[in-house]
Design a protein around this motif. Structure first.
Motif, short mmCIF file in Angstrom:
data_model
loop_
_atom_site.label_atom_id
_atom_site.label_comp_id
_atom_site.label_asym_id
_atom_site.label_seq_id
_atom_site.Cartn_x
_atom_site.Cartn_y
_atom_site.Cartn_z
N TYR A 5 0.84 -1.20 0.00
CA TYR A 5 0.00 0.00 0.00
C TYR A 5 0.87 1.25 0.00
O TYR A 5 1.76 1.39 0.84
CB TYR A 5 -0.88 0.03 1.25
N VAL A 6 0.59 2.15 -0.94
CA VAL A 6 1.23 3.47 -0.98
C VAL A 6 0.08 4.46 -0.90
O VAL A 6 -0.65 4.65 -1.87
CB VAL A 6 2.07 3.67 -2.27
N GLN A 7 -0.11 5.06 0.28
CA GLN A 7 -1.33 5.82 0.54
C GLN A 7 -1.05 7.27 0.93
O GLN A 7 0.01 7.60 1.43
CB GLN A 7 -2.12 5.16 1.68
N GLY A 8 -2.07 8.10 0.69
CA GLY A 8 -2.04 9.48 1.15
C GLY A 8 -1.12 10.39 0.36
O GLY A 8 -0.69 11.43 0.88
N VAL A 51 9.38 -3.25 -5.34
CA VAL A 51 9.03 -1.97 -5.96
C VAL A 51 9.52 -0.84 -5.07
O VAL A 51 9.28 -0.84 -3.87
CB VAL A 51 7.51 -1.86 -6.16
N ASN A 52 10.20 0.12 -5.68
CA ASN A 52 10.66 1.30 -4.96
C ASN A 52 9.47 2.25 -4.81
O ASN A 52 8.94 2.75 -5.80
CB ASN A 52 11.80 1.95 -5.76
N TYR A 53 9.03 2.49 -3.59
CA TYR A 53 7.85 3.32 -3.34
C TYR A 53 8.01 4.74 -3.86
O TYR A 53 7.04 5.35 -4.30
CB TYR A 53 7.50 3.37 -1.85
N ALA A 54 9.22 5.26 -3.82
CA ALA A 54 9.48 6.61 -4.33
C ALA A 54 9.20 6.68 -5.84
O ALA A 54 8.71 7.70 -6.34
CB ALA A 54 10.90 7.05 -4.04
N LYS A 55 9.46 5.60 -6.54
CA LYS A 55 9.20 5.57 -7.98
C LYS A 55 7.70 5.43 -8.28
O LYS A 55 7.22 5.93 -9.28
CB LYS A 55 10.01 4.47 -8.65
N VAL A 56 6.97 4.79 -7.39
CA VAL A 56 5.50 4.73 -7.51
C VAL A 56 4.94 6.13 -7.33
O VAL A 56 4.07 6.56 -8.08
CB VAL A 56 4.90 3.74 -6.49
N TYR A 57 5.46 6.84 -6.34
CA TYR A 57 5.05 8.23 -6.11
C TYR A 57 5.32 9.08 -7.36
O TYR A 57 4.47 9.86 -7.78
CB TYR A 57 5.81 8.81 -4.91
#
Length: 124
Positions: A5-8, A51-57
């Motif tokens: 989960y990548v939220q907010g 998965v790199n969360y910063a890249k999802v952002y």
């Protein structure tokens, strides 16, 4: 399938069906659920296996702060497609885009669109 989960995430964009939305802009929030097999990264503790969360952002930012569109449905679809294109480890993605305080008659906290797309959608 495991979920990440990548939220907010919060952005400012110029999307909407009304001229003033395209001129003044407004806030948009994004929540993304990534479905993948997390067994290998859980075992290896290696960022290259997940998965790199910063890249999802950055993918969400590219869409939400990018080219103006009229519909929240378009935004969610574009984010889903981009995530599936960029991250081969992702089998499915759920994207929710929220538009707080929409300029429509009545009193609303927000409107939101949530979609789920599976591997293969990125090629359409």
């Amino acid at each position: 399938m495991d979920k990440v989960y990548v939220q907010g995430m919060r952005f400012y964009g110029y999307h909407g069906a009304f001229h003033q939305e395209n001129e003044l802009g407004q806030r948009f929030y994004a929540d993304i659920i990534l479905e993948m097999d997390a067994e290998k990264p859980g075992r290896t503790d290696d960022l290259d296996d997940t998965v790199n969360y910063a890249k999802v952002y950055e993918a969400a930012k590219e869409v939400l702060e990018g080219e103006p569109v009229k519909l929240v449905e378009t935004l969610t679809s574009r984010i889903a497609k981009l995530v599936l294109q960029r991250f081969a480890v992702i089998e499915a993605v759920t994207v929710k885009v929220t538009k707080p305080d929409p300029p429509i008659p009545g009193h609303y906290d927000s409107v939101a669109v949530e979609i789920r797309r599976e591997r293969g959608f990125e090629n359409q």
